[in-house]
Each structure stands twice: as structure tokens, then as C-alpha cells.
Design a protein around this motif. Structure first.
Motif, PDB file in Angstrom:
ATOM      1  N   GLY A  27       0.764  -1.241   0.000  1.00 13.85           N
ATOM      2  CA  GLY A  27       0.000   0.000   0.000  1.00 13.85           C
ATOM      3  C   GLY A  27       0.792   1.287   0.000  1.00 13.85           C
ATOM      4  O   GLY A  27       0.204   2.376   0.071  1.00 13.85           O
ATOM      5  N   LEU A  28       2.112   1.196  -0.057  1.00 10.09           N
ATOM      6  CA  LEU A  28       2.905   2.428  -0.109  1.00 10.09           C
ATOM      7  C   LEU A  28       2.639   3.142  -1.429  1.00 10.09           C
ATOM      8  O   LEU A  28       2.615   2.522  -2.500  1.00 10.09           O
ATOM      9  CB  LEU A  28       4.398   2.101   0.006  1.00 10.09           C
ATOM     10  N   GLU A  29       2.428   4.439  -1.366  1.00  7.41           N
ATOM     11  CA  GLU A  29       2.205   5.220  -2.576  1.00  7.41           C
ATOM     12  C   GLU A  29       3.497   5.330  -3.372  1.00  7.41           C
ATOM     13  O   GLU A  29       4.551   5.665  -2.811  1.00  7.41           O
ATOM     14  CB  GLU A  29       1.699   6.618  -2.217  1.00  7.41           C
ATOM     15  N   GLY A  30       3.409   5.058  -4.662  1.00  6.37           N
ATOM     16  CA  GLY A  30       4.598   5.134  -5.501  1.00  6.37           C
ATOM     17  C   GLY A  30       5.233   6.504  -5.497  1.00  6.37           C
ATOM     18  O   GLY A  30       6.448   6.639  -5.641  1.00  6.37           O
ATOM     19  N   THR A  31       4.443   7.539  -5.301  1.00  9.73           N
ATOM     20  CA  THR A  31       4.964   8.905  -5.298  1.00  9.73           C
ATOM     21  C   THR A  31       5.874   9.188  -4.108  1.00  9.73           C
ATOM     22  O   THR A  31       6.549  10.212  -4.083  1.00  9.73           O
ATOM     23  CB  THR A  31       3.798   9.901  -5.291  1.00  9.73           C
ATOM     24  N   GLN A  32       5.888   8.284  -3.130  1.00 12.52           N
ATOM     25  CA  GLN A  32       6.760   8.464  -1.969  1.00 12.52           C
ATOM     26  C   GLN A  32       8.167   7.923  -2.226  1.00 12.52           C
ATOM     27  O   GLN A  32       9.051   8.095  -1.386  1.00 12.52           O
ATOM     28  CB  GLN A  32       6.174   7.759  -0.741  1.00 12.52           C
ATOM     29  N   VAL A  33       8.364   7.252  -3.362  1.00 12.56           N
ATOM     30  CA  VAL A  33       9.641   6.597  -3.645  1.00 12.56           C
ATOM     31  C   VAL A  33      10.300   7.187  -4.887  1.00 12.56           C
ATOM     32  O   VAL A  33       9.644   7.408  -5.905  1.00 12.56           O
ATOM     33  CB  VAL A  33       9.449   5.078  -3.849  1.00 12.56           C
ATOM     34  N   THR A  34      11.599   7.411  -4.785  1.00 10.49           N
ATOM     35  CA  THR A  34      12.420   7.819  -5.926  1.00 10.49           C
ATOM     36  C   THR A  34      13.563   6.828  -6.070  1.00 10.49           C
ATOM     37  O   THR A  34      14.176   6.428  -5.066  1.00 10.49           O
ATOM     38  CB  THR A  34      12.983   9.239  -5.738  1.00 10.49           C
ATOM     39  N   ILE A  35      13.845   6.411  -7.287  1.00  6.83           N
ATOM     40  CA  ILE A  35      14.916   5.451  -7.564  1.00  6.83           C
ATOM     41  C   ILE A  35      16.091   6.163  -8.235  1.00  6.83           C
ATOM     42  O   ILE A  35      15.895   6.975  -9.141  1.00  6.83           O
ATOM     43  CB  ILE A  35      14.443   4.335  -8.510  1.00  6.83           C
ATOM     44  N   VAL A  36      17.299   5.830  -7.791  1.00  8.74           N
ATOM     45  CA  VAL A  36      18.518   6.223  -8.501  1.00  8.74           C
ATOM     46  C   VAL A  36      19.188   4.938  -8.961  1.00  8.74           C
ATOM     47  O   VAL A  36      19.613   4.122  -8.133  1.00  8.74           O
ATOM     48  CB  VAL A  36      19.482   7.028  -7.616  1.00  8.74           C
ATOM     49  N   ASP A  37      19.232   4.744 -10.272  1.00  9.83           N
ATOM     50  CA  ASP A  37      19.805   3.531 -10.834  1.00  9.83           C
ATOM     51  C   ASP A  37      20.196   3.803 -12.277  1.00  9.83           C
ATOM     52  O   ASP A  37      19.411   4.401 -13.019  1.00  9.83           O
ATOM     53  CB  ASP A  37      18.790   2.384 -10.774  1.00  9.83           C
ATOM     54  N   PRO A  38      21.396   3.377 -12.704  1.00 10.19           N
ATOM     55  CA  PRO A  38      21.803   3.583 -14.103  1.00 10.19           C
ATOM     56  C   PRO A  38      20.833   2.988 -15.115  1.00 10.19           C
ATOM     57  O   PRO A  38      20.795   3.394 -16.274  1.00 10.19           O
ATOM     58  CB  PRO A  38      23.171   2.886 -14.171  1.00 10.19           C
ATOM     59  N   SER A  39      20.026   2.009 -14.672  1.00  7.11           N
ATOM     60  CA  SER A  39      19.058   1.364 -15.560  1.00  7.11           C
ATOM     61  C   SER A  39      17.658   1.944 -15.397  1.00  7.11           C
ATOM     62  O   SER A  39      16.662   1.275 -15.661  1.00  7.11           O
ATOM     63  CB  SER A  39      19.026  -0.140 -15.289  1.00  7.11           C
ATOM     64  N   ALA A  40      17.577   3.186 -14.960  1.00  2.61           N
ATOM     65  CA  ALA A  40      16.279   3.809 -14.667  1.00  2.61           C
ATOM     66  C   ALA A  40      15.327   3.790 -15.852  1.00  2.61           C
ATOM     67  O   ALA A  40      14.107   3.760 -15.672  1.00  2.61           O
ATOM     68  CB  ALA A  40      16.486   5.242 -14.181  1.00  2.61           C
ATOM     69  N   GLN A  46       9.457   0.213 -15.905  1.00  2.00           N
ATOM     70  CA  GLN A  46       8.218   0.895 -16.293  1.00  2.00           C
ATOM     71  C   GLN A  46       7.043   0.597 -15.362  1.00  2.00           C
ATOM     72  O   GLN A  46       6.277   1.516 -15.034  1.00  2.00           O
ATOM     73  CB  GLN A  46       7.854   0.529 -17.739  1.00  2.00           C
ATOM     74  N   PRO A  47       6.837  -0.653 -14.917  1.00  2.00           N
ATOM     75  CA  PRO A  47       5.712  -0.902 -14.000  1.00  2.00           C
ATOM     76  C   PRO A  47       5.789  -0.066 -12.731  1.00  2.00           C
ATOM     77  O   PRO A  47       4.762   0.332 -12.186  1.00  2.00           O
ATOM     78  CB  PRO A  47       5.834  -2.400 -13.703  1.00  2.00           C
ATOM     79  N   PHE A  48       7.011   0.190 -12.243  1.00  2.00           N
ATOM     80  CA  PHE A  48       7.166   1.035 -11.060  1.00  2.00           C
ATOM     81  C   PHE A  48       6.817   2.483 -11.393  1.00  2.00           C
ATOM     82  O   PHE A  48       6.124   3.164 -10.628  1.00  2.00           O
ATOM     83  CB  PHE A  48       8.599   0.956 -10.524  1.00  2.00           C
ATOM     84  N   VAL A  49       7.309   2.940 -12.525  1.00  2.00           N
ATOM     85  CA  VAL A  49       7.038   4.317 -12.960  1.00  2.00           C
ATOM     86  C   VAL A  49       5.535   4.517 -13.153  1.00  2.00           C
ATOM     87  O   VAL A  49       4.977   5.564 -12.810  1.00  2.00           O
ATOM     88  CB  VAL A  49       7.805   4.644 -14.260  1.00  2.00           C
ATOM     89  N   ASP A  50       4.871   3.504 -13.692  1.00  2.00           N
ATOM     90  CA  ASP A  50       3.429   3.587 -13.911  1.00  2.00           C
ATOM     91  C   ASP A  50       2.664   3.756 -12.602  1.00  2.00           C
ATOM     92  O   ASP A  50       1.523   4.243 -12.605  1.00  2.00           O
ATOM     93  CB  ASP A  50       2.924   2.334 -14.634  1.00  2.00           C
ATOM     94  N   LYS A  51       3.282   3.334 -11.489  1.00  2.00           N
ATOM     95  CA  LYS A  51       2.637   3.474 -10.181  1.00  2.00           C
ATOM     96  C   LYS A  51       3.054   4.747  -9.455  1.00  2.00           C
ATOM     97  O   LYS A  51       2.788   4.901  -8.260  1.00  2.00           O
ATOM     98  CB  LYS A  51       2.950   2.250  -9.319  1.00  2.00           C
ATOM     99  N   GLY A  52       3.741   5.643 -10.186  1.00  2.00           N
ATOM    100  CA  GLY A  52       4.081   6.938  -9.610  1.00  2.00           C
ATOM    101  C   GLY A  52       5.488   7.076  -9.089  1.00  2.00           C
ATOM    102  O   GLY A  52       5.876   8.145  -8.602  1.00  2.00           O
ATOM    103  N   VAL A  53       6.282   5.998  -9.173  1.00  2.00           N
ATOM    104  CA  VAL A  53       7.666   6.049  -8.711  1.00  2.00           C
ATOM    105  C   VAL A  53       8.504   6.881  -9.695  1.00  2.00           C
ATOM    106  O   VAL A  53       8.410   6.681 -10.907  1.00  2.00           O
ATOM    107  CB  VAL A  53       8.263   4.639  -8.585  1.00  2.00           C
ATOM    108  N   GLN A  54       9.303   7.790  -9.173  1.00  2.00           N
ATOM    109  CA  GLN A  54      10.217   8.554 -10.016  1.00  2.00           C
ATOM    110  C   GLN A  54      11.527   7.775 -10.127  1.00  2.00           C
ATOM    111  O   GLN A  54      12.033   7.261  -9.126  1.00  2.00           O
ATOM    112  CB  GLN A  54      10.498   9.937  -9.433  1.00  2.00           C
TER     113      GLN A  54
END
Length: 273
Positions: A27-40, A46-54
Motif C-alpha cells: 500500500g505504499l504510494e509510488g509517489t513516496q519513492v524515488t529510484i537512482v539507478d543507471p538502468s532507470a 516501467q511498472p514502477f514508474v506507472d505506479k508513480g515512482v520517479q
């Protein structure tokens, strides 16, 4: 889970991705998470990004005003060596740092982020990838109880958790649960080969071994009985199981070999850190 806070996930490979999926599933909102990864920009992100993850490829790509409450490092040890000092500003802003990096002590983060940095060192294992992991945690004196509770909640998204009384216990933990899945996989290999040696076709022997190991593990998880009692429950007096256990439980049987193996893994963990 984060009390409306924000989290920066540094590294989204197998372990980081499993944790992120666990958070989202809980239930964590994707907008609360940001990823730093060379494979961003990779398709699997994409499934993570679709849920609001940056997701960004490098720390420099983040907005200068970005201020995470928690930062979780899930990268290879050699990668953190080259980038750790880039996160010093977040330490000064009061962020809490979690690490799932093997071999990196609390002192490594304090030396590179500042002695006032709040750091939680964790040791998960690979079953975290299927939300059945075991993670131990150890926090330095700068972590508040409220922050520790949130860190435990984050790690609980991929399995069971436990806190350590001393950081040096992580070496023994590594020998038991950190490396432990490999021992179980090898047990399945050996059991299958024993079946082949006894005359079974290889494919059937492997299926019997794999299903028996995984099924016994699930029974152990769901049962109220401890392993010793479960063993007794399936051991008829003078039966086939007893005959096998007399070999496995002999003075030169499985226990001394397992103790030696865990000691070797713990020793190597200490050397690496």
C-alpha cells in the motif's frame, strides 16, 4: 509505512526491486519513492514508474530541492565506495540511511557521511525476492525509536525481521541466514543425487527432492511445532526414517559439518568487512 515521508532507493536490481514491489503491494504510494539507478530507463522499471515512482539514472538528475527522509542503499559494495560521499548533504538534512550492502559496517557510513548520520545496517537473504526473506537489523545511536520502527516496517515488506544486540553478530547471521539458502539448495542437489544413486531417473529424483525440501520448509513455517518435534513426528521406531537419521545424526554426521560450514562463512564475513 513511511508516515507520509519519502524514500530514495539507490539501486533497483533484484534485491532493491523486490523490496520496492513489497512496499507497493503493502500500500505504499509510488509517489513516496524515488529510484537512482543507471538502468532507470530500462523496460523492467516501467511498472514502477506507472505506479508513480520517479526513476533517475544518477543523483545529479534529482531536483536540488529534493529532500528524502530515508535512503536505502541496495547496490554492490564497489559501487557505494565511489558514490557514498555524494549523499553527505542528505545526512546533514537529517535523512536516515539503511544499507543492505554486505560487508559495509556502520563505521563506513559514519566515516563518509558524518558521525551524526543516522544509519541502520541490515542483512537480508535471497528469499526476500519472493517476500519470504529473513532480515536482521542493527542501528547506530543516532537512530530514534520511531525511525527504527519505520526501517523495520520497510524490511518487513519482504519477510521476517529481527534486531541484533551487537553489530558483530552480523557475521554469524551471515553464516546462518545470509548464506543459508545456498545450503538448502545444495541439500536439494544432494538429495536428488542420492535418489539417482538409489536407482531413480534423474528428472524424477530432482522433482522429489525439490518438492520435499520446499514442502518441508512450508510445513515448518506453518506448524506450531519446532523442527525437532516435526522430525520426531515423521520418525517411526525402527523404520526407514530412523535408519537414515542414524547416519545423519551420527557423531560425524550433518551437525558437525553444518557447524563447520557456518563458522567458515562467519569467518569470511568478518574478513570481508
Amino acid at each position: 509505512m513511511l508516515n507520509n515521508g519519502t524514500l530514495l532507493l539507490v539501486g533497483c536490481g533484484k534485491m532493491g526491486g523486490a523490496m520496492l514491489q513489497g512496499w507497493l503491494d503493502r500500500g505504499l504510494e509510488g509517489t513516496q519513492v524515488t529510484i537512482v539507478d543507471p538502468s532507470a530507463k530500462a523496460p523492467y522499471m516501467q511498472p514502477f514508474v506507472d505506479k508513480g515512482v520517479q526513476a533517475v539514472e544518477a543523483l545529479e538528475d534529482l531536483d536540488g530541492a529534493f529532500k528524502p527522509d530515508y535512503i536505502l542503499f541496495a547496490v554492490k559494495p564497489q559501487m557505494i565506495d565511489a558514490t557514498i560521499t555524494s549523499y553527505q548533504s542528505y545526512a546533514k538534512q537529517g535523512a536516515v540511511f539503511l544499507s543492505v550492502i554486505a560487508g559495509k559496517k556502520i563505521s563506513f557510513f559514519e566515516d563518509n557521511l558524518g558521525s551524526d548520520a543516522a544509519v541502520v545496517r541490515t542483512m537480508p537473504n535471497t528469499p526476500a525476492a519472493v517476500s519470504r526473506g529473513m532480515t536482521v537489523l542493527y542501528a547506530n545511536k543516532n537512530v530514534s525509536q520511531a525511525q527504527a520502527d519505520i526501517c523495520e516496517g520497510l524490511m518487513a515488506a519482504v519477510g521476517e525481521t529481527a534486531w541484533l544486540d551487537a553489530e558483530n553478530q552480523i557475521d554469524a547471521v551471515t553464516g546462518v541466514s545470509g548464506s543459508g539458502p545456498a545450503y538448502i539448495f545444495y541439500l536439494a542437489e544432494c538429495l536428488a543425487q542420492a535418489g539417482v544413486d538409489a536407482g531413480l531417473p534423474k528428472e524424477l529424483a530432482q522433482k522429489l527432492a525439490d518438492t520435499t525440501v520446499s514442502g518441508a520448509g512450508e510445513l515448518l513455517r506453518l506448524s506450531d511445532d519446532n523442527p525437532s518435534q516435526l522430525r520426531v513426528n515423521v520418525t517411526s521406531p525402527n523404520g526407514t526414517t530412523q535408519a537414515a537419521l542414524e547416519v545423519l545424526m551420527a557423531d560425524d554426521g550433518l551437525q558437525p559439518v553444518m557447524s563447520k560450514a557456518v563458522a567458515a562463512a562467519a569467518k569470511r564475513s568478518k574478513e570481508l568487512s
